[in-house]
Design a protein around this motif. Structure first.
Motif, PDB file in Angstrom:
ATOM      1  N   ILE A  26      -6.593  -0.726   3.436  1.00  0.00           N
ATOM      2  CA  ILE A  26      -6.819   0.437   2.334  1.00  0.00           C
ATOM      3  C   ILE A  26      -5.965   1.504   2.858  1.00  0.00           C
ATOM      4  O   ILE A  26      -5.159   2.140   2.059  1.00  0.00           O
ATOM      5  N   ASP A  27      -6.356   2.393   4.038  1.00  0.00           N
ATOM      6  CA  ASP A  27      -5.545   3.437   4.393  1.00  0.00           C
ATOM      7  C   ASP A  27      -4.148   3.199   4.465  1.00  0.00           C
ATOM      8  O   ASP A  27      -3.134   4.278   4.263  1.00  0.00           O
ATOM      9  N   ALA A  28      -3.505   2.029   5.163  1.00  0.00           N
ATOM     10  CA  ALA A  28      -2.262   1.859   5.260  1.00  0.00           C
ATOM     11  C   ALA A  28      -1.405   1.985   3.941  1.00  0.00           C
ATOM     12  O   ALA A  28      -0.124   2.078   3.787  1.00  0.00           O
ATOM     13  N   GLN A  29      -2.182   1.806   3.005  1.00  0.00           N
ATOM     14  CA  GLN A  29      -1.211   1.746   1.553  1.00  0.00           C
ATOM     15  C   GLN A  29      -0.912   3.185   1.308  1.00  0.00           C
ATOM     16  O   GLN A  29       0.344   3.170   0.363  1.00  0.00           O
ATOM     17  N   SER A  30      -1.281   4.377   2.089  1.00  0.00           N
ATOM     18  CA  SER A  30      -0.700   5.519   1.856  1.00  0.00           C
ATOM     19  C   SER A  30       0.947   5.479   2.537  1.00  0.00           C
ATOM     20  O   SER A  30       1.744   6.553   2.208  1.00  0.00           O
ATOM     21  N   VAL A  31       1.064   4.728   3.468  1.00  0.00           N
ATOM     22  CA  VAL A  31       2.325   4.889   4.214  1.00  0.00           C
ATOM     23  C   VAL A  31       3.126   3.618   4.380  1.00  0.00           C
ATOM     24  O   VAL A  31       4.532   3.706   4.549  1.00  0.00           O
ATOM     25  N   LEU A  32       2.501   2.759   4.129  1.00  0.00           N
ATOM     26  CA  LEU A  32       3.372   1.251   3.819  1.00  0.00           C
ATOM     27  C   LEU A  32       3.814   0.882   2.230  1.00  0.00           C
ATOM     28  O   LEU A  32       3.234   1.299   1.459  1.00  0.00           O
ATOM     29  N   PRO A  33       4.876   0.077   2.249  1.00  0.00           N
ATOM     30  CA  PRO A  33       5.258  -0.100   0.858  1.00  0.00           C
ATOM     31  C   PRO A  33       4.116  -0.953  -0.074  1.00  0.00           C
ATOM     32  O   PRO A  33       3.465  -1.882   0.700  1.00  0.00           O
ATOM     33  N   HIS A  34       3.959  -0.603  -1.193  1.00  0.00           N
ATOM     34  CA  HIS A  34       2.815  -1.271  -2.077  1.00  0.00           C
ATOM     35  C   HIS A  34       3.075  -2.805  -2.267  1.00  0.00           C
ATOM     36  O   HIS A  34       2.199  -3.799  -2.471  1.00  0.00           O
ATOM     37  N   THR A  35       4.397  -3.202  -2.043  1.00  0.00           N
ATOM     38  CA  THR A  35       4.685  -4.627  -2.080  1.00  0.00           C
ATOM     39  C   THR A  35       4.065  -5.599  -1.245  1.00  0.00           C
ATOM     40  O   THR A  35       3.921  -6.731  -1.235  1.00  0.00           O
ATOM     41  N   LEU A  36       3.532  -5.009   0.118  1.00  0.00           N
ATOM     42  CA  LEU A  36       2.933  -5.715   1.136  1.00  0.00           C
ATOM     43  C   LEU A  36       1.687  -6.245   0.872  1.00  0.00           C
ATOM     44  O   LEU A  36       0.960  -7.039   1.287  1.00  0.00           O
ATOM     45  N   TYR A  37       0.840  -5.337  -0.301  1.00  0.00           N
ATOM     46  CA  TYR A  37      -0.318  -5.504  -0.492  1.00  0.00           C
ATOM     47  C   TYR A  37      -0.613  -6.390  -1.762  1.00  0.00           C
ATOM     48  O   TYR A  37      -0.014  -6.156  -2.885  1.00  0.00           O
ATOM     49  N   PRO A  38      -1.562  -7.202  -1.909  1.00  0.00           N
ATOM     50  CA  PRO A  38      -2.118  -7.968  -3.016  1.00  0.00           C
ATOM     51  C   PRO A  38      -2.764  -7.105  -4.291  1.00  0.00           C
ATOM     52  O   PRO A  38      -3.088  -6.026  -3.823  1.00  0.00           O
ATOM     53  N   ALA A  39      -2.416  -7.197  -5.507  1.00  0.00           N
ATOM     54  CA  ALA A  39      -2.931  -6.411  -6.596  1.00  0.00           C
ATOM     55  C   ALA A  39      -4.450  -6.198  -6.196  1.00  0.00           C
ATOM     56  O   ALA A  39      -4.669  -4.887  -6.754  1.00  0.00           O
ATOM     57  N   PRO A  40      -5.283  -6.816  -5.975  1.00  0.00           N
ATOM     58  CA  PRO A  40      -6.735  -6.690  -5.895  1.00  0.00           C
ATOM     59  C   PRO A  40      -6.828  -5.360  -4.795  1.00  0.00           C
ATOM     60  O   PRO A  40      -7.749  -4.444  -4.906  1.00  0.00           O
ATOM     61  N   LEU A  41      -6.269  -5.387  -3.810  1.00  0.00           N
ATOM     62  CA  LEU A  41      -6.193  -4.308  -2.631  1.00  0.00           C
ATOM     63  C   LEU A  41      -5.607  -2.998  -3.227  1.00  0.00           C
ATOM     64  O   LEU A  41      -6.160  -1.822  -3.060  1.00  0.00           O
ATOM     65  N   LEU A  42      -4.565  -3.214  -4.069  1.00  0.00           N
ATOM     66  CA  LEU A  42      -4.171  -1.790  -4.730  1.00  0.00           C
ATOM     67  C   LEU A  42      -4.970  -1.345  -5.690  1.00  0.00           C
ATOM     68  O   LEU A  42      -5.126   0.051  -5.751  1.00  0.00           O
ATOM     69  N   GLU A  43      -5.821  -2.047  -6.393  1.00  0.00           N
ATOM     70  CA  GLU A  43      -6.663  -1.938  -7.657  1.00  0.00           C
ATOM     71  C   GLU A  43      -7.861  -1.031  -6.761  1.00  0.00           C
ATOM     72  O   GLU A  43      -8.566  -0.256  -7.390  1.00  0.00           O
ATOM     73  N   LEU A  44      -8.338  -1.711  -5.721  1.00  0.00           N
ATOM     74  CA  LEU A  44      -9.610  -1.016  -4.875  1.00  0.00           C
ATOM     75  C   LEU A  44      -9.098   0.220  -4.476  1.00  0.00           C
ATOM     76  O   LEU A  44      -9.958   1.169  -4.751  1.00  0.00           O
ATOM     77  N   LYS A  45      -8.091   0.645  -3.945  1.00  0.00           N
ATOM     78  CA  LYS A  45      -7.577   1.899  -3.426  1.00  0.00           C
ATOM     79  C   LYS A  45      -7.525   2.882  -4.851  1.00  0.00           C
ATOM     80  O   LYS A  45      -7.999   3.811  -4.871  1.00  0.00           O
ATOM     81  N   ARG A  46      -7.125   2.255  -5.862  1.00  0.00           N
ATOM     82  CA  ARG A  46      -6.960   3.285  -7.366  1.00  0.00           C
ATOM     83  C   ARG A  46      -8.390   3.451  -7.767  1.00  0.00           C
ATOM     84  O   ARG A  46      -8.585   4.613  -8.131  1.00  0.00           O
ATOM     85  N   TRP A  47      -9.121   2.545  -7.726  1.00  0.00           N
ATOM     86  CA  TRP A  47     -10.736   2.751  -8.157  1.00  0.00           C
ATOM     87  C   TRP A  47     -11.285   3.849  -7.391  1.00  0.00           C
ATOM     88  O   TRP A  47     -12.163   4.445  -7.734  1.00  0.00           O
TER      89      TRP A  47
END
Length: 166
Positions: A26-47
């Protein structure tokens, strides 16, 4: 005293497990490219950012991204080591617990200072961050107060470290 120590171990283990899982996912999404993460994890962070009103996660400022880099490079390995050390009852777990607690409390001081100082603190957001500061204090106390049964009074050397007299 054994019950308090076991409770502290359990709390520090939960704290360490939370960091071990949340930091890279979750936290690493703030500094790493979003392309490294699957859609459910990106959505979890947004939620999470929307549900808790966490403006730091939604649009991370530079200092927060710096804290996330610190977390990934220093606190995450310490959390993993502390969790392993507690679960396997290693003596060095007190040291890693102390280090992880101090690093986390330092980061949480900056984050809580920003949240409270900005006037954007909601009770729900504080309920999310405050436990990390409490767990950090418990980890520090666990590291400072853990006593080894193998040392003798007044000596930090264990029995095998003493010289034999001939």
């Amino acid at each position: 005293m054994g019950v308090v120590s076991a409770a502290a171990d359990a709390l520090v283990a939960v704290f360490s497990l939370t960091i071990a899982v949340a930091a890279p996912l979750i936290d690493a999404q703030s500094v790493l490219p979003h392309t490294l993460y699957p859609a459910p994890l990106l959505e979890l962070k947004r939620w999470y950012a929307a549900e808790f009103g966490d403006y730091l996660v939604a649009q991370p400022p530079a200092f927060f991204r710096g804290l996330v880099c610190l977390e990934l490079s220093f606190q995450w390995p310490l959390a993993v080591a502390t969790l392993y050390g507690i679960l396997t009852r290693r003596r060095w777990a007190a040291t890693t617990s102390l280090m992880a607690g101090v690093a986390t409390l330092t980061s949480m001081s900056a984050v809580l200072g920003e949240i409270l100082g900005s006037g954007k603190a909601t009770p729900k957001l504080l309920q999310m961050y405050a436990p990390f500061a409490v767990f950090a204090v418990i980890a520090i106390l666990r590291g400072l107060c853990s006593c080894s049964g193998r040392t003798t009074a007044g000596s930090s050397l264990g029995p095998s470290a003493r010289k034999k007299r001939v």
